[in-house]
Every structure is written in structure tokens, then in C-alpha cells.
Write a protein that holds these residues in place. Sequence first.
Motif, PDB file in Angstrom:
ATOM      1  N   ALA A   1      31.990  32.797  56.826  1.00  0.00           N
ATOM      2  CA  ALA A   1      31.750  32.572  55.397  1.00  0.00           C
ATOM      3  C   ALA A   1      30.574  33.415  54.904  1.00  0.00           C
ATOM      4  N   ILE A   2      29.540  33.522  55.717  1.00  0.00           N
ATOM      5  CA  ILE A   2      28.385  34.352  55.349  1.00  0.00           C
ATOM      6  C   ILE A   2      28.806  35.818  55.214  1.00  0.00           C
ATOM      7  N   GLU A   3      29.668  36.271  56.102  1.00  0.00           N
ATOM      8  CA  GLU A   3      30.156  37.654  56.022  1.00  0.00           C
ATOM      9  C   GLU A   3      30.933  37.882  54.727  1.00  0.00           C
ATOM     10  N   VAL A   4      31.791  36.943  54.363  1.00  0.00           N
ATOM     11  CA  VAL A   4      32.543  37.060  53.105  1.00  0.00           C
ATOM     12  C   VAL A   4      31.575  37.101  51.928  1.00  0.00           C
ATOM     13  N   HIS A   5      30.599  36.191  51.936  1.00  0.00           N
ATOM     14  CA  HIS A   5      29.634  36.125  50.830  1.00  0.00           C
ATOM     15  C   HIS A   5      28.782  37.391  50.769  1.00  0.00           C
ATOM     16  N   ARG A   6      28.428  37.919  51.927  1.00  0.00           N
ATOM     17  CA  ARG A   6      27.627  39.156  51.981  1.00  0.00           C
ATOM     18  C   ARG A   6      28.378  40.317  51.333  1.00  0.00           C
ATOM     19  N   LEU A   7      29.686  40.384  51.582  1.00  0.00           N
ATOM     20  CA  LEU A   7      30.484  41.493  51.056  1.00  0.00           C
ATOM     21  C   LEU A   7      30.929  41.283  49.607  1.00  0.00           C
ATOM     22  N   LYS A   8      31.185  40.046  49.207  1.00  0.00           N
ATOM     23  CA  LYS A   8      31.715  39.778  47.868  1.00  0.00           C
ATOM     24  C   LYS A   8      30.696  39.224  46.893  1.00  0.00           C
ATOM     25  N   GLY A   9      29.630  38.591  47.407  1.00  0.00           N
ATOM     26  CA  GLY A   9      28.601  38.033  46.535  1.00  0.00           C
ATOM     27  C   GLY A   9      29.078  36.781  45.815  1.00  0.00           C
ATOM     28  N   PRO A  10      28.180  36.154  45.038  1.00  0.00           N
ATOM     29  CA  PRO A  10      28.544  34.957  44.279  1.00  0.00           C
ATOM     30  C   PRO A  10      29.261  35.320  42.984  1.00  0.00           C
ATOM     31  N   GLY A  11      29.893  34.326  42.365  1.00  0.00           N
ATOM     32  CA  GLY A  11      30.434  34.518  41.023  1.00  0.00           C
ATOM     33  C   GLY A  11      31.931  34.697  40.909  1.00  0.00           C
ATOM     34  N   LEU A  12      32.642  34.797  42.017  1.00  0.00           N
ATOM     35  CA  LEU A  12      34.097  34.948  41.948  1.00  0.00           C
ATOM     36  C   LEU A  12      34.769  33.574  41.946  1.00  0.00           C
ATOM     37  N   ILE A  13      36.068  33.538  41.730  1.00  0.00           N
ATOM     38  CA  ILE A  13      36.789  32.266  41.743  1.00  0.00           C
ATOM     39  C   ILE A  13      37.114  31.861  43.179  1.00  0.00           C
ATOM     40  N   GLU A  14      37.322  30.570  43.364  1.00  0.00           N
ATOM     41  CA  GLU A  14      37.524  30.007  44.705  1.00  0.00           C
ATOM     42  C   GLU A  14      38.674  30.659  45.463  1.00  0.00           C
ATOM     43  N   SER A  15      39.764  30.946  44.776  1.00  0.00           N
ATOM     44  CA  SER A  15      40.940  31.486  45.467  1.00  0.00           C
ATOM     45  C   SER A  15      40.648  32.839  46.114  1.00  0.00           C
TER      46      SER A  15
END
Length: 133
Positions: A19-33
Motif C-alpha cells: 500500500a505504501i508503494e502504491v501511495h508513493r507512486l500515485k499520491g493522495p487525492g484519487l478515488i478509491e477504485s
Amino acid sequence: MHPLYEQANRLSRHVIGAAIEVHRLKGPGLIESIYEKCLMRELELRQLRFLSQRLVKIEYKGVVFEEPLRFDVLVEGCLLLELKSVQEIQPMHQAQLLSYMKLLDIPVGLLINFHQIKLTDGIRRLILPGANQ
């Protein structure tokens, strides 16, 4: 102790890393899906088995029926993930995850809020009552 508790406990560290890797690459602010699809890809790359949604048998006062349960991700059959992208985690989010854990008899759940600037501030770990005893 729940027979799947130790496995779920160990697995939670790997899933939090994913999950940290996903967040690192995409950052906050996107939709859950979007986070859900990215996290499932990350789990796949880490060779972890997972599924989402499932028919569950519910018993109520002698009547048994099947109902599709719309949980986000179940990893390796022992760790349930509820993904959010909200300003603030509400008590109902935790209650929903705990209810799903009870219905599925899953010992550990992670509530992950991708809206946080620092993802670790948005992770809550829930344990099914009595699962770790």
C-alpha cells in the motif's frame, strides 16, 4: 487463538508495504477504485493471492441465505482490506470492516485511507475479538 491469526499478522506487514508503494507512486487525492486496482496489481507482483467480493452464507434464526459481500480485498484468505480515500476515517468505516471480518471469520483487517499525505497515518489495524488470544 484464531488459526489464521499468525499468518494474517505476518502478512499485514507485506500488505502495508504494498500500500505504501502504491501511495508513493500515485499520491493522495484519487478515488478509491484507482487505489484498489493499483493495490491489487502490487499484490499480484508480490505473488500474493487475493479476491474481492464473494457470496457468503448468512444464518439468522435458523434460516440460511447467500448474500454477495462487497468487501474490497481479501488477501491469502486471512487478511481483509477496506480501502478508503476520505478526509477522515469515521467510526462507521471501522464498524463496516469489523462486520465483514465477523461474517467471513477473518482474524485481522486493515483499514487503509489513501487520502493521507503520509499513508501510515491513515492505516488502522483491527483484530477480530478473541482472535489473538
